[in-house]
Design an enzyme around this catalytic site. Structure first.
Site, short mmCIF file in Angstrom:
data_model
loop_
_atom_site.label_atom_id
_atom_site.label_comp_id
_atom_site.label_asym_id
_atom_site.label_seq_id
_atom_site.Cartn_x
_atom_site.Cartn_y
_atom_site.Cartn_z
N GLU A 1 31.26 47.51 29.08
CA GLU A 1 30.95 47.22 27.66
C GLU A 1 32.15 47.51 26.76
O GLU A 1 32.01 47.99 25.64
CB GLU A 1 29.73 48.03 27.16
CG GLU A 1 28.44 47.78 27.89
CD GLU A 1 28.15 46.32 28.13
OE1 GLU A 1 28.67 45.48 27.39
OE2 GLU A 1 27.41 46.03 29.08
C1 LIG Z 1 29.66 48.43 37.74
C2 LIG Z 1 30.20 47.41 36.79
C3 LIG Z 1 29.32 46.61 36.08
C4 LIG Z 1 29.80 45.64 35.20
N1 LIG Z 1 28.91 44.79 34.58
C5 LIG Z 1 29.40 43.72 33.87
C6 LIG Z 1 28.53 42.71 33.38
O1 LIG Z 1 27.29 42.78 33.53
N2 LIG Z 1 29.07 41.65 32.74
C7 LIG Z 1 30.41 41.52 32.55
O2 LIG Z 1 30.84 40.53 31.99
N3 LIG Z 1 31.27 42.47 33.01
C8 LIG Z 1 30.80 43.56 33.66
N4 LIG Z 1 31.66 44.51 34.14
C9 LIG Z 1 33.08 44.38 33.89
C10 LIG Z 1 33.61 45.40 32.88
O3 LIG Z 1 33.13 45.12 31.59
C11 LIG Z 1 35.15 45.38 32.97
O4 LIG Z 1 35.48 46.01 34.19
C12 LIG Z 1 35.81 46.05 31.81
O5 LIG Z 1 35.65 45.26 30.66
C13 LIG Z 1 37.30 46.29 32.02
O6 LIG Z 1 37.95 45.15 32.49
P1 LIG Z 1 38.89 45.26 33.78
O7 LIG Z 1 38.10 45.91 34.84
O8 LIG Z 1 39.48 43.93 34.05
O9 LIG Z 1 40.03 46.29 33.35
P2 LIG Z 1 41.35 45.94 32.52
O10 LIG Z 1 41.01 45.09 31.36
O11 LIG Z 1 42.39 45.48 33.45
O12 LIG Z 1 41.75 47.38 31.97
C14 LIG Z 1 42.47 48.36 32.75
C15 LIG Z 1 42.88 49.50 31.83
O13 LIG Z 1 43.78 49.01 30.81
C16 LIG Z 1 43.27 49.28 29.52
N5 LIG Z 1 43.56 48.14 28.65
C17 LIG Z 1 43.40 46.83 28.94
N6 LIG Z 1 43.77 46.07 27.89
C18 LIG Z 1 44.17 46.92 26.92
C19 LIG Z 1 44.65 46.76 25.60
N7 LIG Z 1 44.78 45.56 25.03
N8 LIG Z 1 44.98 47.86 24.89
C20 LIG Z 1 44.83 49.10 25.43
N9 LIG Z 1 44.38 49.32 26.68
C21 LIG Z 1 44.04 48.24 27.41
C22 LIG Z 1 41.79 49.50 29.69
O14 LIG Z 1 41.26 50.33 28.67
C23 LIG Z 1 41.72 50.14 31.08
O15 LIG Z 1 41.93 51.52 30.97
C24 LIG Z 1 31.19 45.50 35.00
C25 LIG Z 1 32.08 46.33 35.70
C26 LIG Z 1 31.60 47.26 36.58
C27 LIG Z 1 32.58 48.09 37.37
#
Ligand SMILES: Cc1cc2nc3c(=O)[nH]c(=O)nc-3n(C[C@H](O)[C@H](O)[C@H](O)COP(=O)(O)OP(=O)(O)OC[C@H]3O[C@@H](n4cnc5c(N)ncnc54)[C@H](O)[C@@H]3O)c2cc1C
Length: 617
Positions: free
Chosen positions: A443
């Site tokens: 989220e």
């Molecule tokens: C168990 C689980 C359930 C989930 N359920 C859903 C769901 O129902 N629907 C859905 O759509 N998604 C879902 N997700 C996805 C989840 O919302 C994403 O994993 C999350 O938004 C982070 O994206 P990412 O994993 O690609 O990490 P990244 O975006 O790659 O982030 C990696 C790190 O970099 C930081 N970061 C990235 N961009 C920036 C920025 N611009 N400025 C500062 N810091 C930054 C982040 O804070 C984080 O610490 C789920 C994930 C999990 C693990």
């Protein structure tokens, strides 16, 4: 040891003594309700939770999910509980009865949710996501779409999801590559692969409704070119009946640290070129619509931080009362002295106190925001409605980020209280820790929430909304000044509010200067300061309510006579606990927050200036 969930005495204190839930019945909307009815709802939720949901954790965590032939099977025990969830109409607690809701105030629904959603989120996520998806259709859907989907979703017959994430589009949703093309019949063809979709596939419901973010071919890049589509797993005909299976395939599920019974799915849309969706809202305005669900989900996930903290605290405090180890500090040299329960060791009490103040402070904070929704609905004029809605918008990232971080830390502290046993699977606190870690990630990661608070919310209406929040805190300071024995705490709180105001001006200015990177390097510490100050506010508020009641209960008794009265009177013990919580937070923890304010104001550049090569690695 019995499974633990929210302390009913504390829930009732917040509902009726802090926020005066009964007064809601004076408003037209809740005219036909009364305290007895509110109590019944919360009691039913609690009973349902204890009898049917808490026991799911065991099988859910250890057995988990089965994935075969693109289908997911949830643990067997989930089916009965899900049927009861639907029969109890727990999914649409605040919605109007005409569309299948219970029409309850948000404050009461929040208390019920604490029991139902907080007991096991692998299970609770089903109602949670379905509600969010249905609410979007209720607010943004056409009349036909509402007819087709709403009652089947609010009743739980069909499940709901939220489908944003792709491999290259996590935090950066605007980078998504799922596409949509218009069909002559007004539907859209959807093609793309999504990952990490909670409840993307399971066998609890006869259909699953996916709200999917995609870009219509030719639309601009970034978030401005994104649209939102309702994509049913099984096509829904215009009369609401089920049609052919849609081209949505679950290609795998994740193995995860926690929430082992919650399917986190990879979904392929249109792999055979035949996935149909209906536009929800307007073309290219999908993010606006999806934000409705995301904001609800952020508040809901933030509340999970409270739920986890509360369970962890109750497990730890009960364990600490039973576990005998070591001797009293005053008997250290006496080999014949009996072992004592670990709750008598000052360091264990410190850990318990830390958990207690955060669980209680967060409960008040989360319920306060739920109450803001009720106050918005009941507000007499537009200006007041806007003011209250602005406060919700400002506080949403704080609830999401602060509560999920503190919730996780409470689960870690609970393990520490248990010692080695806490690290084993014989006790529930290690599962709680594993289950709660995800809350700071999905989220919108907590880092992104902190940037939202600093970059968008702090400057809302040129800072007037933030100032309004500080004004609300000042009201509590004034009330506490009138309460017996709280003069000193009120003064310290007032100082913290003033310092937070100065910090907000400082960091806000830095964020809009050429040094903006330095400001954003401090966005998370700023979030912590805002959250801590809110904790102090909520705990002082509780103490101001409790102090006169305690005085009434114990009269002028002092010393041992007073202690005896408190031991014998459960209510007095509870109120005394409120005074001690406020004292601990304001005397012992708030000074650390003031130190953090100074450290942010020092504008240290190291985080920004360190060359990438100097990180090593
Ligand atoms: C168990 C689980 C359930 C989930 N359920 C859903 C769901 O129902 N629907 C859905 O759509 N998604 C879902 N997700 C996805 C989840 O919302 C994403 O994993 C999350 O938004 C982070 O994206 P990412 O994993 O690609 O990490 P990244 O975006 O790659 O982030 C990696 C790190 O970099 C930081 N970061 C990235 N961009 C920036 C920025 N611009 N400025 C500062 N810091 C930054 C982040 O804070 C984080 O610490 C789920 C994930 C999990 C693990």
């Amino acid at each position: 040891m019995a499974q633990q969930i929210a302390d009913r005495r504390d829930v009732d204190f917040v509902l009726y003594e802090q926020f005066d839930a009964e007064s809601l019945t004076q408003h037209e909307r809740y005219r036909d309700m009364n305290r007895k009815m509110f109590d019944m709802v919360v009691s039913e939720a609690r009973n349902f939770s204890i009898k049917e949901i808490l026991p799911l954790n065991e099988e859910g965590d250890r057995v988990g999910l089965a994935f075969e032939n693109n289908q997911v099977r949830v643990p067997e025990s989930f089916h009965r509980a899900y049927r009861l969830l639907c029969e109890g109409e727990w999914i649409a607690m605040t919605e109007d009865p005409e569309i299948g809701g219970q029409g309850l105030p948000h404050l009461i629904a929040q208390a019920a949710a604490e029991y139902i959603v907080g007991a096991d989120f692998s299970f609770g996520a089903h109602g949670f996501a379905t509600h969010g998806a249905a609410k979007m259709i209720e607010v943004f859907g056409t009349g036909k779409q509402k007819e087709m989907f709403l009652s089947n979703m609010y009743s739980g017959r069909w499940g709901g999801t939220m489908v944003l994430t792709e491999a290259e589009a996590g935090s950066d949703v605007g980078n998504l590559s799922t596409t949509a093309t218009r069909n002559p019949d007004g539907t859209y063809n959807i093609t793309g692969n999504k990952i990490f979709i909670t409840n993307g596939e399971h066998d609890l419901t006869e259909n699953i409704i996916h709200p999917v973010l995609a870009r219509i071919e030719g639309a601009t890049a970034g978030t401005k070119g994104i649209s939102l589509f309702i994509v049913p797993k099984i096509w829904v005909n215009e009369d609401g009946s089920l049609g052919e299976p849609n081209d949505v395939v679950c290609t795998g599920i994740e193995e995860k640290l926690g929430l082992h019974a919650s399917p986190t799915c990879q979904l392929a849309f249109g792999g055979k070129g035949n996935c149909r969706g209906l536009l929800l809202g307007e073309e290219n305005k999908g993010m606006r619509v999806m934000f409705h669900m995301m904001n609800e989900a952020r508040l809901g996930v933030g509340a999970l931080g409270l739920f986890n903290a509360s369970c962890a605290y109750l497990y730890a405090v009960n364990y600490a009362k039973e576990r005998l180890q070591g001797r009293d500090l005053s008997e250290m040299m006496n080999k014949d002295a009996p072992q004592i329960p670990i709750i008598r060791h000052p360091d264990v009490r410190r850990m318990l106190m830390w958990m207690k103040v955060h669980a209680e402070g967060m409960r008040s904070f989360v319920y306060y925001v739920a109450h803001l929704f009720d106050r918005t609905e009941c507000a007499g004029d537009e200006e007041e409605r806007t003011r209250l809605q602005d406060l919700v918008d400002l506080l949403t990232p704080v609830i999401k980020s602060y509560c999920t971080d503190r919730g996780f830390e409470c689960t870690v502290q609970a393990i520490q209280c248990y010692g080695g046993y806490g690290y084993t699977r014989d006790y529930p606190v290690e599962r709680l820790m594993r289950d709660s870690k995800i809350n700071s990630i999905y989220e919108g990661t907590n880092g992104i929430q902190a940037m939202d608070l600093l970059g968008r919310k702090l400057g809302m209406k040129k800072g007037a909304v933030f100032m309004d929040l500080l004004g609300e805190m000042q009201k509590t300071v004034s009330a506490a000044r009138q309460a017996p024995g709280l003069e000193g705490s009120a003064e310290k709180m007032e100082n913290a509010v003033n310092q937070l105001g100065n910090l907000a001006m400082h960091i806000g200015k830095t964020a809009s200067s050429e040094n903006f990177r330095v400001a954003f390097a401090h966005s998370m510490p700023f979030m912590d300061v805002v959250g801590d100050t809110i904790m102090a506010w909520m705990l002082l508020w509780r103490a101001a309510v409790a102090a006169p009641k305690l005085e009434k209960a114990v009269g002028r008794a002092e010393g041992e006579a007073r202690a005896e009265k408190i031991r014998k009177n459960k209510n007095a013990a509870f109120y005394e606990g409120q005074l001690q919580s406020a004292a601990y937070f304001i005397e012992s923890l708030l000074p650390l927050t003031l130190g953090r304010i100074q450290s942010i104001q020092a504008d240290c550049r190291a985080v920004v200036d360190i060359p990438e090569v100097s990180f090593g690695g």
